[in-house]
Each structure stands twice: as structure tokens, then as C-alpha cells.
Design an enzyme around this catalytic site. Structure first.
Site, short mmCIF file in Angstrom:
data_model
loop_
_atom_site.label_atom_id
_atom_site.label_comp_id
_atom_site.label_asym_id
_atom_site.label_seq_id
_atom_site.Cartn_x
_atom_site.Cartn_y
_atom_site.Cartn_z
N ARG A 1 14.15 -4.42 7.01
CA ARG A 1 13.14 -5.42 6.66
C ARG A 1 12.39 -5.04 5.40
O ARG A 1 12.05 -5.89 4.58
CB ARG A 1 12.17 -5.59 7.84
CG ARG A 1 11.33 -6.88 7.76
CD ARG A 1 10.04 -6.68 7.02
NE ARG A 1 9.34 -5.54 7.56
CZ ARG A 1 8.63 -4.72 6.80
NH1 ARG A 1 8.51 -4.90 5.50
NH2 ARG A 1 8.02 -3.68 7.35
N CYS B 1 0.79 -10.27 -4.66
CA CYS B 1 2.15 -9.98 -4.19
C CYS B 1 2.11 -9.25 -2.84
O CYS B 1 2.87 -9.57 -1.92
CB CYS B 1 2.89 -9.13 -5.21
SG CYS B 1 3.09 -9.87 -6.84
N ASN C 1 -0.16 -9.35 -0.56
CA ASN C 1 -0.57 -10.21 0.55
C ASN C 1 0.62 -10.97 1.13
O ASN C 1 0.72 -11.14 2.35
CB ASN C 1 -1.66 -11.19 0.10
CG ASN C 1 -3.04 -10.59 0.23
OD1 ASN C 1 -3.28 -9.72 1.06
ND2 ASN C 1 -3.97 -11.06 -0.58
N ARG D 1 2.48 -8.39 3.12
CA ARG D 1 1.74 -8.02 4.34
C ARG D 1 1.89 -9.11 5.40
O ARG D 1 1.97 -8.80 6.60
CB ARG D 1 0.27 -7.81 4.00
CG ARG D 1 0.00 -6.56 3.19
CD ARG D 1 -1.38 -6.59 2.54
NE ARG D 1 -1.69 -5.34 1.85
CZ ARG D 1 -2.70 -5.19 1.01
NH1 ARG D 1 -3.52 -6.22 0.76
NH2 ARG D 1 -2.92 -4.02 0.43
N GLU E 1 1.41 -0.51 2.41
CA GLU E 1 0.84 -1.80 2.01
C GLU E 1 -0.54 -2.03 2.63
O GLU E 1 -0.87 -3.10 3.13
CB GLU E 1 1.81 -2.94 2.32
CG GLU E 1 3.09 -2.79 1.50
CD GLU E 1 3.97 -4.02 1.51
OE1 GLU E 1 3.45 -5.13 1.69
OE2 GLU E 1 5.19 -3.85 1.31
N PHE F 1 -15.93 0.89 0.27
CA PHE F 1 -14.87 1.69 -0.33
C PHE F 1 -15.42 2.84 -1.17
O PHE F 1 -14.73 3.79 -1.44
CB PHE F 1 -13.97 0.81 -1.20
CG PHE F 1 -13.06 -0.07 -0.39
CD1 PHE F 1 -11.83 0.40 0.04
CD2 PHE F 1 -13.42 -1.36 -0.03
CE1 PHE F 1 -10.98 -0.39 0.78
CE2 PHE F 1 -12.58 -2.16 0.71
CZ PHE F 1 -11.35 -1.68 1.12
#
Length: 426
Positions: free
Chosen positions: A123, A279, A281, A284, A405, A425
């Protein structure tokens, strides 16, 4: 037999029609519980989506599953797999035009689920080709790049990879050290230097989507590097071997040393982390579907083993409460995960999805798949260490899906920021 999915632009996809209610007191026919589809999620999919899922499932079980044990043992990915998927129209399936099928996000998710039911490494190779490499070019590339590269990538004739993570910067891509500057001798070219690591498909990629900082401005830009055009010594993609998980996919580095890239191969409009995160997202979202496929395979294999394995007065161990609870918990989490991914997929196609929704389903589905797979592994006892039972392979793979990811703790911070409005963060 499996059949290719249609390659024309998708028609408007509507949920399958349901009969109108005939009143509050109508008699319900008894419905048997289906452990494979506990909450009836198949009723939410269109006929086209179900047909695509059937095509993908047939291919994966008939063609991919027989190869997976040897591939995992030898850390070998047969790139013909992507050509075979291309023949069925499964690569870049949500892209409209350029030889792609143009199907719904749900249909693409169902394909991803079918692939990861066999193996997360397969996958991963599929997702990087479809969502990251092809998806990035389709969303941000020039029309010339799209027309030249996407049709061959849709056939699996050109393989792609996505270079964002660096040796010193994983969860903090904004601190990347890879740089791009005007080439000193080739007018109209950039010179890119730096290193990327843990890059799926990089050892065999023909097209490398690499993110680098412009030396002049510090802005992050995306570049499409074509291996065939790179002079010797400017691009190396050594494999990373001896992995504990995702052994059936090829993982490597991207090492760039003044690699010349045409200015026309730089994405013209997007800058900063918006490009790579967009990309990611899409990828994910696919992972949220795929991990449920892996968990469903763990459930099916554990159920079969528990029914056949006899202990204590020749009783199948499926009779015992601890085993049944493990199966009940896993089946519940898989059913909930599929419904959540379906809801987000519909919103995605309607342009109503928030990035935090994708963080939520990626985090939750990965975490629950890993937790339940580890618990189901206990049902096999010592047999779980044998790769012929498959459960240990799924557990090792699912640890990686929970990590890459966006590791689950990072997605927790994304969601926490969305809930509180406070950045955690830094």
C-alpha cells in the site's frame, strides 16, 4: 476475475438510493449480523464504488497475496505490481484526465483498503505513486509536466517518489537543509543539493518530487527531478535495508549533489509547507482506509485460527471469553474506522474537509489498528512468530503506519491546536 475500472471522467457520484420510509410502524425483516461489515458500511457506497472495490480486492487477493511472503522475507518490491495496477486503472485514480480514472475519494479509499489488507508495504508503494507523486504533480505542476508525466505514471511505466523527510528533520520539515540555487553553468536550471531519507520507492523511482529551500529567499519549493536527465554523480538513491517493517516495499535515500533541474520543473505557484502538506493530507486519508484493511485481515485470520485451534477438552479457543472479547473489540474499532473514513471522504469530494479531520482519522485508525493487531496476535500464542500466519507481519507494518506521515503524537498536537487555538509545537 477482476476487470479494469473505467478511465473516463467520473460521473456525479450519489449514494445508492434507498426506499422511502412507509411509516413508523412498518415491519422490519430480521437482519443477520455480518462480522465482515458489522455496521453495514457497504450500504453507503455507490454501485460504481462497490464495483471498483471488487476489482481491487480480486486483484490483490489473486495476484498480490501469493507474492507477499517472499517479498517480505527478501525485502523485495516487484515494480511490475504498479504496472499491473496501472492496467486496471488503479493508479492516481481520483485524478481527472491524463489517463486516470477520475473516481471518488471513497472509491480510492476502498482500493487502498484492499491493498493494505494484503500488506502495508504494497500500500505504501501504491500511495506514494498515486497520492504523493502523481497527486503533487496534478495539483501543483505545470500543464506541460502533467501532460508529459502523468499518463505514463498512470500506467505504472514511470515510477514516482516523494522527498520531504531528511536525516535531521522528520517531524520538523520546515527546518530542511536541502537547498536550490541557480546553476552556475547551466542557464535556466537550478542546482539542488541535500539528502532525503526514508523515501518509499526512491531506489526505483524515475520521477522524484523533491522539496528544497531556495538559497536566495529561504522559501520551500517543489521540484520534479527526472532521473534520466541527471548527470552521473548528481543523484544517488541507495536503498535502506534490514528494516523490521514494511519489508515488502522499497525504502531508500535521495542524495543530491549539485543536481541540475530545469526551472520549468519547479512548481510555479505553491511555496512553503502548504505544498507538501497538501500532498501528505491526501496520503494520510488513504492510510486511514488502508490500516482498516490490515486490521480486517488480522480479524479474519484470528477468527479462523480461533475456530480451528482446539485446547482444553478439545474445545475451539474461540469458545473462550478472553478470545471473544479481543475479536469484539477489534471488530468494533474496524467498523467505526471505516465509517469515519467514509464520512471524511464524502466531505473531501464536496470540498468541505478540514485538514484536522484527516489528522483525526489518520491518528485514530492507525492507533486502533496497531493496538488491536497486537492484542489479536496473542490469540496465536507461539505460532504468531511464524510469518506463515501473517499476523506478525501486520503488527510490524502497522507500527510504521502509526509513525510515518505524521506520528500520532504530532497529529495529537494538530488536533489540540485546533481545539484550543494554542500552538504547542514550539
Amino acid at each position: 476475475m477482476f476487470r479494469p475500472i473505467c478511465r473516463h471522467a467520473a460521473r456525479q457520484l450519489n449514494p445508492t438510493s434507498r426506499p422511502a420510509a412507509i411509516g413508523r410502524r412498518h415491519v422490519h425483516a430480521p437482519v443477520a449480523f455480518d462480522w465482515k461489515d458489522p455496521l453495514g458500511s457497504n450500504n453507503l457506497f455507490t454501485e460504481e464504488e462497490l464495483a471498483i472495490a471488487e476489482t481491487a480486492e480480486s486483484y490483490c487477493q489473486e495476484r498480490m497475496l501469493p507474492r507477499v511472503l517472499e517479498a517480505y522475507r527478501k525485502e523485495d518490491f516487484d515494480k511490475k505490481i504498479l504496472e499491473e495496477m496501472g492496467e486496471l486503472g488503479l493508479l492516481g485514480a481520483t485524478i481527472q484526465g491524463y489517463g486516470c480514472a477520475g473516481v471518488s475519494s471513497i472509491a480510492s479509499g476502498l482500493v487502498t483498503r484492499a491493498v493494505e489488507r494484503v500488506d502495508s508495504g504494497y500500500r505504501s508503494g501504491y500511495s506514494v505513486q498515486s497520492a504523493l507523486a502523481m497527486g503533487g504533480i496534478e495539483e501543483f505542476g505545470t500543464e506541460e509536466l502533467k501532460e508529459r508525466l502523468l499518463p505514463e505514471m498512470a500506467k505504472g511505466k514511470l515510477l514516482g517518489c516523494f522527498g520531504l523527510t531528511e536525516p535531521n528533520h522528520g517531524s520538523d520539515p520546515g527546518s530542511m537543509e536541502t537547498t536550490a540555487k541557480p546553476h552556475p553553468t547551466k542557464k535556466g536550471y537550478f542546482s539542488i543539493s541535500g539528502a532525503k531519507t526514508w523515501i518509499t520507492n526512491s531506489p526505483i523511482a524515475d520521477v522524484l518530487l523533491v522539496w528544497a529551500k531556495l538559497e536566495s529567499t529561504g522559501k520551500i519549493r517543489g521540484f520534479v527531478i527526472e532521473r534520466k536527465d541527471c548527470p552521473p554523480g548528481t543523484l544517488e538513491t541507495p536503498p535502506i535495508k534490514n528494516k523490521n517493517g514494511l519489508r515488502a516495499s522499497l525504502t531508500g535515500m535521495i542524495q543530491l549533489d549539485d543536481c541540475p533541474v530545469p526551472e520549468a520543473n519547479m512548481f510555479p505557484q505553491v511555496e512553503g509547507l502548504k505544498g507538501p502538506f497538501s500532498c501528505l493530507n491526501s496520503a494520510r486519508y488513504g492510510i486511514a482506509w488502508g490500516t482498516m484493511g490490515a486490521l480486517e485481515d488480522c480479524i479474519a485470520r484470528t477468527r479462523e485460527y480461533a475456530l480451528e485451534r482446539k485446547q482444553f477438552k478439545n474445545n475451539p479457543i474461540a469458545k473462550y471469553q478472553l478470545v471473544q472479547k479481543k475479536l469484539a473489540d477489534a471488530t468494533t474499532d474496524a467498523a467505526y474506522g471505516i465509517l469515519a473514513a467514509t464520512q471524511v471522504g464524502r466531505l473531501k469530494d464536496e470540498g468541505k474537509v478540514a485538514p484536522e479531520m484527516i489528522s483525526m482519522i489518520k491518528r485514530q485508525n492507525c492507533d486502533r489498528a496497531l493496538v488491536n493487531a497486537r492484542i489479536l496476535q496473542e490469540v496465536f500464542g507461539g505460532n504468531a512468530v511464524s510469518d506463515e500466519y501473517h499476523i506478525g507481519r501486520h503488527v510490524a507494518n502497522l507500527f510504521v503506519t502509526q509513525t510515518y506521515e505524521g506520528q500520532s503524537d504530532i497529529h495529537s498536537l494538530i488536533l489540540g491546536r485546533a481545539v484550543t487555538g494554542i500552538q504547542a509545537f514550539c
